[in-house]
Write a protein that holds these residues in place. Structure first.
Motif, PDB file in Angstrom:
ATOM      1  N   CYS A 178      24.325  65.697  44.284  1.00 50.52           N
ATOM      2  CA  CYS A 178      23.839  66.535  43.356  1.00 50.52           C
ATOM      3  C   CYS A 178      22.557  65.735  43.189  1.00 50.52           C
ATOM      4  O   CYS A 178      22.471  64.882  41.948  1.00 50.52           O
ATOM      5  N   LEU A 179      21.514  67.229  43.367  1.00 47.76           N
ATOM      6  CA  LEU A 179      20.675  66.544  42.665  1.00 47.76           C
ATOM      7  C   LEU A 179      20.265  67.344  41.366  1.00 47.76           C
ATOM      8  O   LEU A 179      18.985  66.712  40.706  1.00 47.76           O
ATOM      9  N   GLY A 180      20.902  67.239  40.512  1.00 50.65           N
ATOM     10  CA  GLY A 180      20.983  68.135  38.876  1.00 50.65           C
ATOM     11  C   GLY A 180      20.035  70.005  39.083  1.00 50.65           C
ATOM     12  O   GLY A 180      19.292  69.771  38.177  1.00 50.65           O
ATOM     13  N   CYS A 181      20.186  70.486  40.085  1.00 44.98           N
ATOM     14  CA  CYS A 181      19.285  71.444  40.265  1.00 44.98           C
ATOM     15  C   CYS A 181      19.600  72.977  38.830  1.00 44.98           C
ATOM     16  O   CYS A 181      18.485  73.289  39.531  1.00 44.98           O
ATOM     17  N   SER A 182      20.321  72.661  38.311  1.00 40.56           N
ATOM     18  CA  SER A 182      20.518  73.306  37.433  1.00 40.56           C
ATOM     19  C   SER A 182      19.978  73.004  36.150  1.00 40.56           C
ATOM     20  O   SER A 182      20.249  73.630  34.674  1.00 40.56           O
TER      21      SER A 182
ATOM     22  N   ASN B 147      26.561  73.044  36.250  1.00 43.20           N
ATOM     23  CA  ASN B 147      27.117  74.422  37.080  1.00 43.20           C
ATOM     24  C   ASN B 147      28.339  74.496  37.490  1.00 43.20           C
ATOM     25  O   ASN B 147      29.283  73.657  37.018  1.00 43.20           O
TER      26      ASN B 147
ATOM     27  N   ILE C 213      29.365  69.180  36.670  1.00 46.82           N
ATOM     28  CA  ILE C 213      29.666  68.316  37.994  1.00 46.82           C
ATOM     29  C   ILE C 213      30.759  67.471  37.797  1.00 46.82           C
ATOM     30  O   ILE C 213      31.591  67.067  38.484  1.00 46.82           O
TER      31      ILE C 213
ATOM     32  N   TRP D 217      29.994  76.673  47.561  1.00 50.90           N
ATOM     33  CA  TRP D 217      29.311  77.581  48.270  1.00 50.90           C
ATOM     34  C   TRP D 217      30.138  78.203  49.462  1.00 50.90           C
ATOM     35  O   TRP D 217      30.829  77.431  49.697  1.00 50.90           O
TER      36      TRP D 217
HETATM   37  S1  SF4 Z   1      22.069  69.831  43.195  1.00 49.03           S
HETATM   38 FE1  SF4 Z   1      22.404  71.993  42.204  1.00 49.03          FE
HETATM   39  S2  SF4 Z   1      23.638  72.675  43.990  1.00 49.03           S
HETATM   40 FE2  SF4 Z   1      23.970  70.407  44.231  1.00 49.03          FE
HETATM   41  S3  SF4 Z   1      25.460  70.172  43.534  1.00 49.03           S
HETATM   42 FE3  SF4 Z   1      24.360  69.816  42.163  1.00 49.03          FE
HETATM   43  S4  SF4 Z   1      23.860  72.049  40.612  1.00 49.03           S
HETATM   44 FE4  SF4 Z   1      25.403  72.245  42.538  1.00 49.03          FE
END
Ligand code: SF4
Ligand code: SF4
Lengths: 363, 220
Positions: free
Chosen positions: A293-297, A272, A230, A279
């Motif tokens: 970003c939460l780092g969700c991936s 990601n 990201i 989105w």
């Molecule tokens: S947390 Fe997930 S959805 Fe949000 S920016 Fe990061 S990778 Fe994308």
């Protein structure tokens, strides 16, 4: 069950123009980092693609991944592809319930043995099978059974890919990922909480076009979508490099769109496609809307430090450790100094002055 | 599949707690020890003052002296390259400053990343040249102890891994970031018990040198 119509037929039935379809193919090609010369080939393959049988299993999940997919871009070619591949079994979306639903799953497995795609969202509890069951069948048993004759498995969402939220410390259900259980099948991890809808359809389009799974990274994620961080694709990156950071969510820096690193953005450790794909039909993405970003991936993103702490900050609050260690150091240091002073003092007291005469006498 | 992240979380959690505890206790204890021991009392009659020459030496020893430079240019140049490079990349990189803020409660402004990046390269080159000098020079060979090799490695690894992490040269990313943090923790643990302590005592010992010479009435 598996009807014999092609994707092309189905799209035409839904009134998708040739132009719209080619536009989709072009977008898919660029998304998958394929040269534009590939577009006709993709279009041709997709046109002719027959509807594969897809079984979608949902385990310990929040339905966010299904929401992400079904609410995507509708009514777009993506959602139509999704309709087309459509599901022989999906708890949330199918009309059938209970025994009828399980019968549909078994029939699909049987008829398409070795050819169906298995999509899983949610993690699998190993702590106690009773934590999550479907029609009395434990998640583990259903996964093992259904995976056995699948052509490929797509783990959708971070829960299925890595364990996700259910696995967050202290992991009360003993949640594990699909790859923790199934080790003898190709697994494509489409991580994200939820994953970007276009990434899910992109993977399906790749499968339909080439009949194979895309190239994967170390976490078995398609490289085309998860190949770059990201942070490296973030439009706020120039501010990071210049050292211009928002310190709070409403200060001048935040208003000027400066980097969100200090507010906890995990972009530097997250791979990601958000920064490029965005989105809601390309409207925006989290960092663009002003939140880090939460780092969700990424695996274990729930446990990888506070969402609002900078990435470099230690996970637990260390100020107390440092204070205690400092106090201990001071106490020990003072004691050592005390002993040293005492020794020096004693040495000074024991010191005898010697004169030249004394020395001469003794020699 | 989650191992790289498990490793990173461990280095940012448990391991960091252990390292910071040893570091803080160790450094404070050693400082108390060094300062309370002081120097041996000099019983000879004083020929000059202590304070002024002490302060002067802090300054003069921080500027390379021509004679030393002529005899050992490499020692001087690599030493400066490394120390300046390390200082900038350690203290003026914003993620590091955020770490200091969270751990010790103090912060200051940082520098743009391209400058920090250049500084890291400077430090790496300086350290490598220093190592080469240490291996090739017969005098250096004689005075090098195992502690010198250890301290060199403990200093080099954090900069190298930091550089690799920043440029994403190792995959997956949590592995190299975790190695970077772990190497710093090794450095922190060894810090109070090796010559790395000079970071805290360097000006103090320069003052002592100057003061001792001043008392004897010698220039230093
Ligand atoms: S947390 Fe997930 S959805 Fe949000 S920016 Fe990061 S990778 Fe994308
Ligand atoms: S906002 Fe996040 S992803 Fe973007 S440059 Fe800053 S730290 Fe990197």
């Amino acid at each position: 069950m598996a009807d014999k119509s092609t994707l092309g037929d189905s799209l035409r039935r839904h009134g998708v123009s040739r132009r719209g379809f080619l536009k989709f193919c072009t977008a898919t090609a660029s998304l998958m980092a394929l040269p534009p010369t590939m577009v006709p080939a993709i279009a041709q393959a997709l046109e002719k693609a027959r509807r594969p049988s897809v079984i979608w299993l949902s385990f310990q999940e929040c339905t966010g991944c299904t929401e992400s997919l079904t609410r995507s871009h509708s009514p777009s070619v993506e959602s139509l592809i999704f309709d087309h591949i459509s599901l022989d079994y999906h708890h949330t979306l199918q009309a059938a319930a209970g025994d009828a639903a399980e019968a549909a799953r078994e029939a699909a497995m049987h008829e398409n043995k070795g050819k169906y795609i298995l999509v899983v969202d949610g993690s699998i509890p190993l702590g106690d099978p009773g934590y999550s069951t479907i029609a009395g069948i434990s998640n583990l048993q259903m996964l093992e059974e259904t995976a056995k004759d699948a052509a490929a498995i797509i783990a959708v969402g971070t829960c299925a890919a890595f364990g996700g939220l259910p696995q967050a410390n202290p992991n009360p259900t003993g949640a594990v990922s699909v790859a923790d259980i199934i080790t003898d099948k190709p697994i494509i991890n489409v991580s994200g909480c939820p994953p970007i809808p276009t990434v899910i359809t992109g993977v399906l389009a790749h499968f339909l076009t080439f009949g194979s799974i895309p190239e994967l990274d170390q976490y078995n994620r398609p490289k085309v979508f998860y190949g770059q961080s990201i942070h490296d694709r973030c439009y706020r990156r120039p501010f990071y490099d210049k050292g211009l950071f928002a310190e709070t969510f409403d200060d001048e820096g935040a208003k000027a769109g400066w980097c969100l690193y200090k507010l906890g953005c995990k972009g530097p450790m997250t791979y990601n496609a958000c920064a490029t794909t965005k989105w809601n039909q390309g409207t925006s993405w989290p960092v663009e809307s002003g939140h880090g970003c939460l780092g969700c991936s990424e695996p274990r993103f729930w446990d990888a430090g506070g969402f609002y702490n900078a990435l470099s900050v230690p996970i637990s609050d260390n100020s107390q450790t440092v204070a205690f260690a400092g106090a201990a150091g001071l106490a020990l240091g003072a004691a050592a100094a005390g002993i040293n002073f005492k020794e020096k003092d004693a040495a000074q007291k024991a010191h005898e002055t010697v004169t030249i005469d004394d020395l001469e006498k003794s020699s | 599949m989650n191992e790289p992240m498990d490793f990173l979380i461990w280095t940012k959690g448990t391991a960091f707690n252990i390292a910071v505890t040893i570091f803080v206790i160790g450094v404070i204890l050693r400082l108390f020890e060094v300062i309370s021991l002081g120097r041996k009392q000099n019983l000879a009659e004083a020929r000059g003052t202590e304070f002024g020459p002490g302060m002067k030496t802090i300054l003069t020893r921080s500027i390379p002296d021509l004679g030393t430079f002529r005899r050992q240019p490499l020692t001087v140049v690599t030493g400066y390259m490394f120390h300046i490079g390390l200082f900038i990349s350690l203290f003026l990189f914003v993620p590091h400053i955020e770490l200091f803020r969270a751990t010790f409660g103090i912060s200051w402004p940082g520098l743009p990343t391209p400058i920090v990046d250049a500084a890291a390269v400077l430090a790496i080159v300086g350290l490598l040249a220093g190592l080469w000098h240490r291996i090739m020079n017969p005098v250096m060979q004689k005075i090098t102890t195992w502690e010198d090799w250890l301290v060199w490695a403990l200093t080099f690894l954090p900069i190298l891994t930091g550089y690799l992490a920043y440029h994403r040269l190792v995959n997956p990313y949590p592995v190299i970031l975790g190695l970077h943090i772990l190497s710093v923790e090794a450095l922190m643990i060894a810090f109070p018990f090796t010559k790395l302590m000079h970071t805290f005592t360097v000006f103090l010992s320069r003052w002592y040198n100057g003061a001792m010479n001043g008392r004897r009435g010698v220039e230093s």
